[in-house]
Design an enzyme around this catalytic site. Structure first.
Site, PDB file in Angstrom:
ATOM      1  N   GLY A   1     -13.431   4.818   6.297  1.00 14.31           N
ATOM      2  CA  GLY A   1     -14.513   3.882   5.943  1.00 14.31           C
ATOM      3  C   GLY A   1     -14.187   2.472   6.390  1.00 14.31           C
ATOM      4  O   GLY A   1     -13.092   2.190   6.864  1.00 14.31           O
TER       5      GLY A   1
ATOM      6  N   ASP B   1     -13.394   8.409  14.265  1.00 10.40           N
ATOM      7  CA  ASP B   1     -14.035   7.304  13.537  1.00 10.40           C
ATOM      8  C   ASP B   1     -14.272   6.113  14.464  1.00 10.40           C
ATOM      9  O   ASP B   1     -14.941   5.160  14.082  1.00 10.40           O
ATOM     10  CB  ASP B   1     -13.198   6.877  12.327  1.00 10.40           C
ATOM     11  CG  ASP B   1     -11.744   6.608  12.681  1.00 10.40           C
ATOM     12  OD1 ASP B   1     -11.072   7.535  13.161  1.00 10.40           O
ATOM     13  OD2 ASP B   1     -11.283   5.470  12.512  1.00 10.40           O
TER      14      ASP B   1
ATOM     15  N   GLY C   1     -12.697  -0.495   6.101  1.00  9.39           N
ATOM     16  CA  GLY C   1     -11.639  -1.012   5.234  1.00  9.39           C
ATOM     17  C   GLY C   1     -11.432  -2.508   5.376  1.00  9.39           C
ATOM     18  O   GLY C   1     -10.800  -3.154   4.545  1.00  9.39           O
TER      19      GLY C   1
ATOM     20  N   ASP D   1     -14.588  -0.565  18.648  1.00  7.82           N
ATOM     21  CA  ASP D   1     -13.254  -0.715  18.086  1.00  7.82           C
ATOM     22  C   ASP D   1     -12.195  -0.945  19.152  1.00  7.82           C
ATOM     23  O   ASP D   1     -11.441  -0.058  19.530  1.00  7.82           O
ATOM     24  CB  ASP D   1     -12.895   0.500  17.225  1.00  7.82           C
ATOM     25  CG  ASP D   1     -12.961   0.130  15.752  1.00  7.82           C
ATOM     26  OD1 ASP D   1     -12.774  -1.064  15.458  1.00  7.82           O
ATOM     27  OD2 ASP D   1     -13.213   1.008  14.916  1.00  7.82           O
TER      28      ASP D   1
HETATM   29  P1  AMP Z   1      -8.908   1.220  13.307  1.00 12.29           P
HETATM   30  O1  AMP Z   1      -7.705   1.893  13.879  1.00 12.29           O
HETATM   31  O2  AMP Z   1      -8.914  -0.268  13.482  1.00 12.29           O
HETATM   32  O3  AMP Z   1     -10.166   1.844  13.782  1.00 12.29           O
HETATM   33  O4  AMP Z   1      -8.825   1.430  11.746  1.00 12.29           O
HETATM   34  C1  AMP Z   1      -8.828   2.700  11.143  1.00 12.29           C
HETATM   35  C2  AMP Z   1      -9.153   2.584   9.659  1.00 12.29           C
HETATM   36  O5  AMP Z   1      -8.203   1.766   9.017  1.00 12.29           O
HETATM   37  C3  AMP Z   1     -10.504   1.956   9.381  1.00 12.29           C
HETATM   38  O6  AMP Z   1     -11.042   2.577   8.257  1.00 12.29           O
HETATM   39  C4  AMP Z   1     -10.177   0.518   9.078  1.00 12.29           C
HETATM   40  O7  AMP Z   1     -11.133  -0.070   8.246  1.00 12.29           O
HETATM   41  C5  AMP Z   1      -8.836   0.670   8.373  1.00 12.29           C
HETATM   42  N1  AMP Z   1      -8.016  -0.541   8.531  1.00 12.29           N
HETATM   43  C6  AMP Z   1      -7.334  -0.950   9.634  1.00 12.29           C
HETATM   44  N2  AMP Z   1      -6.704  -2.117   9.388  1.00 12.29           N
HETATM   45  C7  AMP Z   1      -6.988  -2.463   8.122  1.00 12.29           C
HETATM   46  C8  AMP Z   1      -6.645  -3.558   7.273  1.00 12.29           C
HETATM   47  N3  AMP Z   1      -5.880  -4.557   7.683  1.00 12.29           N
HETATM   48  N4  AMP Z   1      -7.158  -3.561   6.026  1.00 12.29           N
HETATM   49  C9  AMP Z   1      -7.928  -2.574   5.576  1.00 12.29           C
HETATM   50  N5  AMP Z   1      -8.281  -1.512   6.303  1.00 12.29           N
HETATM   51  C10 AMP Z   1      -7.826  -1.451   7.574  1.00 12.29           C
HETATM   52 MG    MG Z   2     -12.005   1.941  13.643  1.00 14.48          MG
END
Ligand code: AMP
Ligand code: MG
Length: 485
Positions: free
Chosen positions: A92, A254, A94, A264
């Site tokens: 989700g 995702d 985050g 992303d």
């Molecule tokens: P990503 O690899 O950037 O697509 O992130 C994968 C998941 O991790 C997604 O659900 C992001 O919202 C969550 N996420 C990545 N970095 C953070 C962070 N610093 N704080 C909260 N959630 C994160």
């Molecule tokens: Mg992502």
């Protein structure tokens, strides 16, 4: 045309009208002392926004999460997904929040998505923040991709702060306002499938189709047609990345848009030294998301997506739809590669011609972008003018020239054409790094703007910026990027 002020944006928050289990309403956690780092006039135009708005204090207030934008209804979207091949039920938004959806005068709808805006229900143990370094990379790359003609999310602005964010070291936090027609991902569907919520899955499919695929007709074949469309768009996107020499770096489900957009931007990389095994993500030890694996992974991801639709598309039909991927991908890829070589017709040995060229580029450790750009100068007349000295290249160039003469290719016309499909400027990691260092170390944001302006016109010569088209210095080619962001 009357341009809009920020408080006059016309919101139509369609996602917010979906059932409660689709999202979590949450407000951004604002920064202390925010300031403007960069803003993008092209993206402002998409919202019919008055460009002067970027220079108002409200702009910074709204996009640093300190003040609610009138008409917005912030929420974190729910999704799950396969990360590095393993299902994660717990993802989700985050650290990003969908502020709302703005409809412009043309009737186009744009999600305003604020990244780095604080913790949400889906943050797990993480801080919900993004660092300045990673927002600069995403901002520049998404706009560069747009200018290169690749379907992508867009970037409106970066807001900086003096808020400390802990990564490998302490960095400064920033927020980036991302724009996209939609943020629905493969993982949005997986979330409902793996939790057995077939009703919600059907609602999501109906919503996605009616909002974003209006050409799909109502009727019993509707969901199947939707899947075919997602397969098609994903194949086209993967082919475009490949022809461009772009490696996404984190093709988790995702991070796969159902609209076939690049989304992303994390540890991505534009290929410099041609190396099919190039893996820009430092944590990707087995090269799962390497350059050469991208089409295979896109196919694998589509398999997971199709599987999540099992309650609305029978397995056999779904498999057939996904089976279309390979054909569409290779047809589109070879079309693009022929264009890159300035070929007007399709002939049966073209695949071999392309393969041999790539092999030579690999042996020569040649720059992917610049080799294609240089090929536009190859004349059919003089066999002695070549890009590489090797015998292999001499042989290849002979075949290529013969092939060109065969279709009566005119050198000057072909050069003009090839320079519209082979960019001079891409976001080399060393260029992004330079803009990042200046911003992070010196609080000087001018290089972001300069680079953005160069990358807005990637196909034009811009001789005053020749330096920006050069191979990165030794040791910084094909850089590997930490995925901490
Ligand atoms: P990503 O690899 O950037 O697509 O992130 C994968 C998941 O991790 C997604 O659900 C992001 O919202 C969550 N996420 C990545 N970095 C953070 C962070 N610093 N704080 C909260 N959630 C994160
Ligand atoms: Mg992502």
């Amino acid at each position: 045309m009357n341009l809009r002020k920020l408080h006059e944006l016309s919101f139509d928050n369609t996602y917010k009208r979906l059932p409660e289990d689709f999202y979590d309403p949450v407000s951004p956690a604002g920064f202390q002392n925010p300031h403007l780092v960069a803003f993008n006039l092209d993206a402002m135009e998409l919202l019919d926004l008055d460009p002067n708005e970027a220079l108002t204090p409200e702009f910074v207030e709204y996009f640093s999460g300190r003040k609610p934008l009138p008409g917005s209804e912030p929420l974190a979207m729910y999704y799950t997904g396969h990360q590095f091949g393993v299902y994660n039920p717990d993802i989700g938004d985050g650290r990003a929040i969908l502020l709302g959806e703005v409809r412009n005068r043309k009737g186009e709808k744009w999600d305003l998505h604020l990244k780095g805006s604080g913790r949400t229900r889906y943050s797990r143990v993480f801080d919900g923040r993004a660092v300045l370094r990673s927002t600069i990379r995403e901002y520049l790359c998404s706009e560069a991709m747009y200018a290169l003609g690749i379907p992508t999310t867009r970037a409106l602005c970066i807001i900086g702060s003096d808020e400390k964010v802990e990564r490998e070291s302490t960095e400064r936090g920033a927020m980036m306002l991302r724009m996209s027609p939609s943020h629905v991902r493969f993982g949005s569907f997986e979330a409902f499938h793996y939790t057995g919520r077939e009703d919600s899955l059907k609602i999501l499919a109906d919503y996605t189709i009616s909002e974003y695929f209006p050409e799909i007709k109502e009727g019993e074949k509707k969901y199947r047609d939707f899947l075919y469309e997602v397969v098609d768009r994903t194949a086209v996107l993967a082919a475009l990345w490949q022809a461009l020499g772009f490696t996404h770096g984190v093709m988790n489900t995702d991070n796969m848009s159902v609209l076939g957009l690049t989304i992303d931007y994390g540890p991505f990389g534009f290929m410099e030294e041609y190396d099919p095994g190039y893996t820009p993500n430092h944590s990707d030890h087995f090269g799962r998301y390497s350059f050469e694996n991208q089409s295979g992974i896109a196919f694998w991801n589509l398999g997971k997506f199709a599987n999540s639709l099992v309650s609305i598309v029978p397995s056999e039909e779904a498999m057939q739809a996904v089976g279309e991927f390979k054909n569409t991908y290779s047809q589109y890829y070879f079309e693009r590669m022929r264009e890159k070589l300035g070929l007007k017709t399709s002939q049966k040995n073209d695949g071999e011609l392309i393969k041999r060229l790539l092999q030579i580029m690999q042996d020569e450790k040649a720059d992917y972008t610049n080799t294609f750009r240089a090929l536009s100068d190859l004349s059919t007349g003089d066999e002695n003018i070549n890009i590489f000295k090797s015998e292999a290249f001499r042989e290849w160039a002979h075949l290529y020239r013969t092939r060109l003469k065969d279709e009566h290719s005119a050198d000057n016309e072909r050069k003009i054409y090839m320079e519209t499909v082979n960019p001079k400027f891409v976001l080399r990691n060393s260029l992004a790094e330079k803009a990042i260092r200046k911003a992070v170390d010196e609080h000087d944001y001018s290089e972001i703007e300069r680079l953005h302006n160069i990358l807005r016109n990637p196909y034009s010569e811009q001789p005053e910026y020749d330096e920006y088209s050069k191979f990165s210095p030794e040791g910084t080619k094909n850089l590997v990027i930490s995925c901490s962001s």
